[in-house]
Design a protein around this motif. Structure first.
Motif, mmCIF file in Angstrom:
data_model
loop_
_atom_site.group_PDB
_atom_site.id
_atom_site.type_symbol
_atom_site.label_atom_id
_atom_site.label_comp_id
_atom_site.label_asym_id
_atom_site.label_seq_id
_atom_site.Cartn_x
_atom_site.Cartn_y
_atom_site.Cartn_z
ATOM 1 N N HIS A 196 -2.570 16.778 9.307
ATOM 2 C CA HIS A 196 -3.201 15.830 8.391
ATOM 3 C C HIS A 196 -2.542 14.464 8.563
ATOM 4 O O HIS A 196 -1.356 14.290 8.312
ATOM 5 C CB HIS A 196 -3.087 16.314 6.942
ATOM 6 N N LEU A 197 -3.333 13.473 8.987
ATOM 7 C CA LEU A 197 -2.802 12.160 9.332
ATOM 8 C C LEU A 197 -3.046 11.156 8.216
ATOM 9 O O LEU A 197 -4.092 11.179 7.556
ATOM 10 C CB LEU A 197 -3.466 11.648 10.612
ATOM 11 N N GLY A 198 -2.095 10.271 8.024
ATOM 12 C CA GLY A 198 -2.278 9.177 7.085
ATOM 13 C C GLY A 198 -3.243 8.147 7.650
ATOM 14 O O GLY A 198 -3.182 7.811 8.832
ATOM 15 N N VAL A 199 -4.131 7.652 6.797
ATOM 16 C CA VAL A 199 -5.127 6.671 7.216
ATOM 17 C C VAL A 199 -5.207 5.575 6.154
ATOM 18 O O VAL A 199 -5.334 5.868 4.958
ATOM 19 C CB VAL A 199 -6.521 7.309 7.386
ATOM 20 N N ALA A 200 -5.130 4.326 6.579
ATOM 21 C CA ALA A 200 -5.322 3.190 5.679
ATOM 22 C C ALA A 200 -6.640 2.517 6.027
ATOM 23 O O ALA A 200 -6.925 2.273 7.197
ATOM 24 C CB ALA A 200 -4.172 2.197 5.808
ATOM 25 N N ILE A 254 0.820 -1.208 0.000
ATOM 26 C CA ILE A 254 0.000 0.000 0.000
ATOM 27 C C ILE A 254 0.859 1.266 0.000
ATOM 28 O O ILE A 254 0.388 2.354 -0.324
ATOM 29 C CB ILE A 254 -0.969 0.006 1.196
ATOM 30 N N GLY A 255 2.128 1.129 0.331
ATOM 31 C CA GLY A 255 3.020 2.285 0.330
ATOM 32 C C GLY A 255 3.062 3.005 -1.004
ATOM 33 O O GLY A 255 3.246 4.228 -1.052
ATOM 34 N N GLU A 256 2.904 2.275 -2.110
ATOM 35 C CA GLU A 256 2.897 2.927 -3.427
ATOM 36 C C GLU A 256 1.748 3.923 -3.524
ATOM 37 O O GLU A 256 1.918 5.046 -4.008
ATOM 38 C CB GLU A 256 2.780 1.885 -4.541
ATOM 39 N N ALA A 257 0.572 3.518 -3.059
ATOM 40 C CA ALA A 257 -0.581 4.420 -3.093
ATOM 41 C C ALA A 257 -0.348 5.619 -2.181
ATOM 42 O O ALA A 257 -0.737 6.754 -2.519
ATOM 43 C CB ALA A 257 -1.845 3.670 -2.685
ATOM 44 N N PHE A 258 0.280 5.403 -1.037
ATOM 45 C CA PHE A 258 0.571 6.528 -0.148
ATOM 46 C C PHE A 258 1.554 7.501 -0.798
ATOM 47 O O PHE A 258 1.420 8.727 -0.648
ATOM 48 C CB PHE A 258 1.120 6.041 1.191
ATOM 49 N N ASP A 259 2.550 7.001 -1.506
ATOM 50 C CA ASP A 259 3.494 7.896 -2.163
ATOM 51 C C ASP A 259 2.807 8.708 -3.258
ATOM 52 O O ASP A 259 3.096 9.899 -3.444
ATOM 53 C CB ASP A 259 4.664 7.099 -2.746
ATOM 54 N N ARG A 260 1.902 8.092 -3.982
ATOM 55 C CA ARG A 260 1.142 8.832 -4.996
ATOM 56 C C ARG A 260 0.246 9.877 -4.332
ATOM 57 O O ARG A 260 0.085 10.990 -4.833
ATOM 58 C CB ARG A 260 0.312 7.871 -5.830
ATOM 59 N N ILE A 276 -8.234 -4.947 -1.792
ATOM 60 C CA ILE A 276 -8.522 -3.543 -2.049
ATOM 61 C C ILE A 276 -8.347 -2.765 -0.747
ATOM 62 O O ILE A 276 -8.843 -3.168 0.308
ATOM 63 C CB ILE A 276 -9.957 -3.324 -2.569
ATOM 64 N N ALA A 277 -7.647 -1.655 -0.829
ATOM 65 C CA ALA A 277 -7.461 -0.789 0.332
ATOM 66 C C ALA A 277 -7.410 0.661 -0.139
ATOM 67 O O ALA A 277 -7.219 0.943 -1.330
ATOM 68 C CB ALA A 277 -6.184 -1.149 1.091
ATOM 69 N N LEU A 278 -7.575 1.561 0.796
ATOM 70 C CA LEU A 278 -7.485 2.992 0.512
ATOM 71 C C LEU A 278 -6.313 3.577 1.289
ATOM 72 O O LEU A 278 -6.171 3.342 2.490
ATOM 73 C CB LEU A 278 -8.768 3.716 0.924
ATOM 74 N N GLU A 307 -6.297 2.011 9.975
ATOM 75 C CA GLU A 307 -5.031 2.343 10.623
ATOM 76 C C GLU A 307 -4.826 3.847 10.510
ATOM 77 O O GLU A 307 -4.974 4.417 9.426
ATOM 78 C CB GLU A 307 -3.867 1.624 9.948
ATOM 79 N N VAL A 308 -4.479 4.467 11.613
ATOM 80 C CA VAL A 308 -4.214 5.905 11.635
ATOM 81 C C VAL A 308 -2.740 6.099 11.987
ATOM 82 O O VAL A 308 -2.291 5.694 13.073
ATOM 83 C CB VAL A 308 -5.107 6.636 12.653
#
Length: 273
Positions: free
Chosen positions: A167-171, A146-152, A186-188, A250-251
């Motif tokens: 602003h916090l990252g959330v999966a 999922i790190g790829e999506a976070f980098d994008r 599938i994840a966001l 996940e926060v």
């Protein structure tokens, strides 16, 4: 050129760079090629990248390679020498020095700790959590990637001043990771935004409902999150609570680009009925 247009333009360009880095992580990445992909002058590309994303290209590549190596150490029995080579290191000692500098321990110690976790109590809190709205990028494939999506997502967020700070990252994991084949998961990958924040077509929005959650604080690398999930669900089966029909989230309470892996803090929130 007005600010919103500039932000969209930079985001599109850096999104292409992020996708290229992930697709070619095992190759030597030439700054001139990356500048060409981003359609920036090679004289200015690297400074723009660092200003927007908070790290240099070399730091991004090293972080991603070591992150992938930590996943391999935690979840496979591959020899450390092979993992070192996959991370771009010509020798185990060189890999060990880099890994210890980033993770605070040797690769062998990291693997041993994952297989034989410390017998430390993990506290689960029952909490009424407020709603969250996130700007997000959809990730399809194995959850650890999922790190790829976070980098994008960060390529989109950086030009808008949304990366880091409040602003916090959330999966959000929309699939049952235990039963869904990895390629179909599938994840966001999301970032918290204000309820009235307007996004463009590069990202979507997703609303996480307010409600009662069982919350466990995971301290340490993302590669060891599985231990905390095991502890959380062991607690659930011994508790009087039942899970709601909603995904775990996940926060990320701190930024992996600016925080040592051992100091990362991630809240795992399990929605309760």
């Amino acid at each position: 050129m007005n600010r919103p247009h500039t932000a969209r333009d930079y985001a599109r360009r850096l999104d292409r760079v992020a996708a290229h880095i992930w697709a070619h992580l095992d190759e030597d990445l030439d700054l001139g090629v990356l500048a060409e992909i981003a359609c920036f002058s090679p004289y200015h590309f690297h400074r723009i990248y660092r200003a927007v994303l908070g790290e240099t290209v070399a730091e991004t590549v090293a972080r991603l390679r070591l992150q992938r190596a930590s996943m391999a150490l935690a979840r496979s029995g591959a020899p450390i020498r092979r993992i070192a080579q996959a991370a771009g290191y010509s020798s185990v000692p060189a890999f060990t020095r880099a890994f210890r500098a980033a993770y605070g321990q040797t690769p062998a110690a990291f693997r041993s700790r994952r297989r034989h976790p410390q017998d430390t109590a993990m506290t689960v809190d029952i909490r009424d959590c407020p709603p969250l709205r996130i700007a997000c990028v959809t990730h399809k494939g194995p959850a650890p990637e999922i790190g790829e999506a976070f980098d994008r997502l960060m390529a989109w967020a950086g030009p808008r001043g949304l990366a880091g700070g409040e602003h916090l990252g959330v999966a959000v994991y929309l699939s049952d990771m235990a039963t869904t084949p990895p390629a179909e998961q599938i994840a966001l990958a999301g970032l918290t935004i204000e309820p009235d924040f307007q996004v463009d077509g590069a990202v979507e929005t997703f609303d996480i409902q307010a409600g009662r959650y069982a919350v466990l604080l995971h301290r340490g690398p993302y590669a060891t999150l599985g231990q905390s999930y095991d502890a959380l669900f062991a607690w659930l089966t011994a508790s009087p609570h039942s899970p709601a029909h909603a995904p775990c989230i996940e926060v990320n309470l701190n930024d992996p680009r600016r925080t040592a892996p051992e100091a990362l803090m991630t809240e795992i929130r399990l929605p309760l009925a």
